[in-house]
Design a protein around this motif. Sequence first.
Motif, PDB file in Angstrom:
ATOM      1  N   GLU A  41       0.854  -1.504   0.276  1.00 31.78           N
ATOM      2  CA  GLU A  41      -0.255   0.017  -0.282  1.00 31.78           C
ATOM      3  C   GLU A  41       0.645   1.196  -0.126  1.00 31.78           C
ATOM      4  OE1 GLU A  41      -3.219   1.876   2.641  1.00 31.78           O
ATOM      5  OE2 GLU A  41      -2.748   0.215   3.151  1.00 31.78           O
ATOM      6  N   TYR A  42       1.541   1.021   1.045  1.00 38.55           N
ATOM      7  CA  TYR A  42       2.421   2.313   1.021  1.00 38.55           C
ATOM      8  C   TYR A  42       3.850   2.620  -0.354  1.00 38.55           C
ATOM      9  CZ  TYR A  42       7.193   4.885   1.724  1.00 38.55           C
ATOM     10  OH  TYR A  42       7.749   5.994   1.050  1.00 38.55           O
ATOM     11  N   LEU A  43       3.920   1.496  -0.758  1.00 39.75           N
ATOM     12  CA  LEU A  43       4.853   1.472  -2.552  1.00 39.75           C
ATOM     13  C   LEU A  43       4.027   2.168  -3.504  1.00 39.75           C
ATOM     14  CD1 LEU A  43       7.029  -1.376  -2.027  1.00 39.75           C
ATOM     15  CD2 LEU A  43       7.368   0.720  -1.267  1.00 39.75           C
ATOM     16  N   GLY A  44       2.358   1.728  -3.847  1.00 42.79           N
ATOM     17  CA  GLY A  44       2.056   1.654  -4.329  1.00 42.79           C
ATOM     18  C   GLY A  44       1.700   3.283  -4.817  1.00 42.79           C
ATOM     19  N   GLY A  51      13.409   5.699  -6.775  1.00 42.86           N
ATOM     20  CA  GLY A  51      14.726   5.434  -6.073  1.00 42.86           C
ATOM     21  C   GLY A  51      14.279   5.041  -4.484  1.00 42.86           C
ATOM     22  N   ILE A  52      14.452   3.943  -4.463  1.00 46.15           N
ATOM     23  CA  ILE A  52      14.355   3.794  -2.335  1.00 46.15           C
ATOM     24  C   ILE A  52      15.742   2.918  -2.011  1.00 46.15           C
ATOM     25  CG2 ILE A  52      13.523   3.146  -0.837  1.00 46.15           C
ATOM     26  CD1 ILE A  52      10.734   2.281  -2.792  1.00 46.15           C
ATOM     27  N   ALA A  53      16.840   3.854  -1.301  1.00 50.70           N
ATOM     28  CA  ALA A  53      17.943   3.604  -0.569  1.00 50.70           C
ATOM     29  C   ALA A  53      17.876   2.864   0.195  1.00 50.70           C
ATOM     30  CB  ALA A  53      19.363   4.025  -0.204  1.00 50.70           C
ATOM     31  N   LEU A  54      18.370   1.123   0.759  1.00 50.76           N
ATOM     32  CA  LEU A  54      18.038   0.571   1.593  1.00 50.76           C
ATOM     33  C   LEU A  54      19.341   0.220   2.569  1.00 50.76           C
ATOM     34  CD1 LEU A  54      15.753  -2.614   1.393  1.00 50.76           C
ATOM     35  CD2 LEU A  54      16.494  -1.191  -0.236  1.00 50.76           C
ATOM     36  N   GLU A  55      19.903  -0.657   3.127  1.00 49.25           N
ATOM     37  CA  GLU A  55      20.826  -1.698   3.920  1.00 49.25           C
ATOM     38  C   GLU A  55      20.731  -3.201   3.411  1.00 49.25           C
ATOM     39  OE1 GLU A  55      22.504  -0.424   7.905  1.00 49.25           O
ATOM     40  OE2 GLU A  55      23.011   2.101   7.389  1.00 49.25           O
ATOM     41  N   ALA A  56      22.334  -3.485   3.157  1.00 50.68           N
ATOM     42  CA  ALA A  56      22.146  -5.087   3.545  1.00 50.68           C
ATOM     43  C   ALA A  56      22.333  -5.009   4.812  1.00 50.68           C
ATOM     44  CB  ALA A  56      23.570  -4.958   2.805  1.00 50.68           C
ATOM     45  N   GLY A  58      19.954  -8.947   6.470  1.00 48.87           N
ATOM     46  CA  GLY A  58      18.957 -10.561   6.461  1.00 48.87           C
ATOM     47  C   GLY A  58      17.977 -10.225   6.474  1.00 48.87           C
ATOM     48  N   THR A  59      17.392  -8.762   6.649  1.00 54.96           N
ATOM     49  CA  THR A  59      15.527  -9.250   5.619  1.00 54.96           C
ATOM     50  C   THR A  59      15.823  -8.318   4.730  1.00 54.96           C
ATOM     51  OG1 THR A  59      15.221  -7.171   7.132  1.00 54.96           O
ATOM     52  CG2 THR A  59      15.043  -9.194   8.089  1.00 54.96           C
ATOM     53  N   TYR A  60      17.080  -7.452   3.406  1.00 58.51           N
ATOM     54  CA  TYR A  60      16.574  -7.235   2.566  1.00 58.51           C
ATOM     55  C   TYR A  60      15.867  -7.858   1.742  1.00 58.51           C
ATOM     56  CZ  TYR A  60      20.116  -8.944  -0.707  1.00 58.51           C
ATOM     57  OH  TYR A  60      21.237  -9.419  -1.246  1.00 58.51           O
ATOM     58  N   TYR A  61      16.073  -8.701   1.406  1.00 56.70           N
ATOM     59  CA  TYR A  61      15.302  -9.498   0.172  1.00 56.70           C
ATOM     60  C   TYR A  61      14.015  -9.070  -0.101  1.00 56.70           C
ATOM     61  CZ  TYR A  61      19.438 -12.806  -1.359  1.00 56.70           C
ATOM     62  OH  TYR A  61      20.346 -13.407  -2.072  1.00 56.70           O
ATOM     63  N   TRP A  62      13.270  -9.450   0.589  1.00 61.56           N
ATOM     64  CA  TRP A  62      11.884  -9.242  -0.094  1.00 61.56           C
ATOM     65  C   TRP A  62      11.320  -7.834   0.124  1.00 61.56           C
ATOM     66  CZ3 TRP A  62       7.571  -7.090   3.256  1.00 61.56           C
ATOM     67  CH2 TRP A  62       7.687  -6.281   4.186  1.00 61.56           C
ATOM     68  N   LEU A  63      12.033  -6.850   0.970  1.00 63.73           N
ATOM     69  CA  LEU A  63      12.011  -5.954   1.133  1.00 63.73           C
ATOM     70  C   LEU A  63      12.235  -5.229  -0.967  1.00 63.73           C
ATOM     71  CD1 LEU A  63      13.096  -3.537   3.899  1.00 63.73           C
ATOM     72  CD2 LEU A  63      10.324  -3.355   2.698  1.00 63.73           C
ATOM     73  N   VAL A  64      13.284  -5.795  -0.845  1.00 62.43           N
ATOM     74  CA  VAL A  64      14.058  -5.369  -3.024  1.00 62.43           C
ATOM     75  C   VAL A  64      12.700  -6.019  -4.082  1.00 62.43           C
ATOM     76  CG1 VAL A  64      15.990  -6.283  -4.323  1.00 62.43           C
ATOM     77  CG2 VAL A  64      16.125  -5.375  -2.311  1.00 62.43           C
ATOM     78  N   ARG A  69       8.781  -5.516  -7.055  1.00 63.52           N
ATOM     79  CA  ARG A  69       7.071  -5.205  -8.561  1.00 63.52           C
ATOM     80  C   ARG A  69       6.229  -4.074  -7.653  1.00 63.52           C
ATOM     81  NH1 ARG A  69       1.990  -6.102  -5.466  1.00 63.52           N
ATOM     82  NH2 ARG A  69       1.238  -7.934  -6.126  1.00 63.52           N
ATOM     83  N   ALA A  70       6.738  -3.143  -7.451  1.00 64.77           N
ATOM     84  CA  ALA A  70       5.732  -1.764  -7.610  1.00 64.77           C
ATOM     85  C   ALA A  70       6.266  -1.550  -8.627  1.00 64.77           C
ATOM     86  CB  ALA A  70       5.837  -1.050  -6.387  1.00 64.77           C
ATOM     87  N   GLY A  71       7.280  -1.662  -8.935  1.00 69.72           N
ATOM     88  CA  GLY A  71       7.822  -0.664  -9.866  1.00 69.72           C
ATOM     89  C   GLY A  71       9.037   0.189 -10.136  1.00 69.72           C
ATOM     90  N   HIS A  72       9.388   0.402  -8.927  1.00 69.62           N
ATOM     91  CA  HIS A  72      10.402   1.355  -8.158  1.00 69.62           C
ATOM     92  C   HIS A  72      11.845   0.898  -8.348  1.00 69.62           C
ATOM     93  CE1 HIS A  72       7.048   3.435  -6.906  1.00 69.62           C
ATOM     94  NE2 HIS A  72       6.668   2.268  -6.066  1.00 69.62           N
ATOM     95  N   GLN A  73      13.000   1.590  -8.187  1.00 67.58           N
ATOM     96  CA  GLN A  73      14.034   0.858  -8.051  1.00 67.58           C
ATOM     97  C   GLN A  73      15.084   1.437  -6.680  1.00 67.58           C
ATOM     98  OE1 GLN A  73      15.281   0.164 -10.853  1.00 67.58           O
ATOM     99  NE2 GLN A  73      13.917   0.277 -12.354  1.00 67.58           N
ATOM    100  N   PRO A  74      15.141   0.016  -6.589  1.00 70.83           N
ATOM    101  CA  PRO A  74      16.054  -0.240  -5.253  1.00 70.83           C
ATOM    102  C   PRO A  74      17.082   0.175  -4.957  1.00 70.83           C
ATOM    103  CG  PRO A  74      15.646  -2.540  -6.094  1.00 70.83           C
ATOM    104  CD  PRO A  74      15.082  -1.662  -7.296  1.00 70.83           C
ATOM    105  N   HIS A  75      17.229   0.874  -4.838  1.00 71.64           N
ATOM    106  CA  HIS A  75      19.780   1.069  -4.224  1.00 71.64           C
ATOM    107  C   HIS A  75      20.013   0.070  -2.658  1.00 71.64           C
ATOM    108  CE1 HIS A  75      20.077   3.486  -7.366  1.00 71.64           C
ATOM    109  NE2 HIS A  75      17.980   3.689  -7.084  1.00 71.64           N
TER     110      HIS A  75
END
Length: 354
Positions: A41-44, A51-56, A58-64, A69-75
């Motif tokens: 809902e937030y990403l939509g 562009g969304i930056a997040l740190e590598a 143990g839980t980054y897989y699902w967020l990426v 999936r929402a059509g954004h660019q993970p960094h």
Amino acid sequence: MEEQFIGCDGHKQYSVFVTVKRGENQGVVERVMNERSAIREYLGGLPAGSGIALEAGGTYYWLVQEIERAGHQPHLAHPLDCRRRMGSKKKTDVIDATELGKMLRDGTLPEVWIPPAELRDVRELLRLRMFLTHSARTRIKNRIQGVLAQHNVRPQQVQDVFTVRGRAELERRYGELPTETGASVKQQLAILDFIEGQIETAERRLQEQMQLTAEALLLDTMPCVGSILSMVMALEIGDVKRFPDAEHLASYAGSVPTVKSSGGRTRLGGVSKEVNQTLKWAYVEAANLIAMSQRRLAGSHAVRLYQRISRTKKHSIAVVAVARHLAEASYWILTKREGYREPKVPAKVSSTHG
């Protein structure tokens, strides 16, 4: 719509997103529970291609996965490099997310490679196989051998108690063990058999998944690599073009020691822990196999390199040197799309190994 950059500080239960626009020090803060429906809902509600930056972590897989999936660019950002660039500022969820967004905006985010979704999936299968062989199976075997040594029950007809003949001999000698100790050994052997079965299942699935991977087939041409290790290397390296040269790949694989230079003196340290541990294991495993196969591979570059260094250094240092050779060879193999070829120059000790 005005350009904006988003930093995400993810936790197990929730994630904090901060939108930072040009000319702003802090923007809109959103705290979102880590439930797929809430994240979606937030990403939509974000502009397409944000562009969304997040740190590598143990839980980054699902967020990426959800960001893509929402059509954004993970960094994906390197956590330790981020901490260094943030300095000694007070650490809170909002500050961390804000700083990530600002670094993304300013072009200073220390980005690391994000493997494609299909690679992330197969990687898990490889890492399961590595855990079962390198950790679970080894620990069980070591424990059984320790118990047998305590009671001086050593195989006499064979060298390895875990072979068919070794197990048969052990079966005949259970009477030399105390009752509960013997029962414990039998139970651990049953667990070992189960683990071996799981390893075979994982390897079968790996062969099915990796059958058509040209990169793995090329890496398989290196000495003592084989199909499984070549799969590990291919998946963990990913796109070799992300490395500027062979030394960067070797460093990423944990085969280049740190160098400390001060006052005209240079001292070599240990290998950094901030490396791809799975890839490091694969190259060290292959290097150890080369050390064990010196007679069969006599005269090869890798064996001569190992022998030259092991004359004056420890086995572990010589193995890392061979692992570095394999890592650097991998870069050229994948870059040139050619199989492994013996170097034409005589093996010599790299300056980084003393």
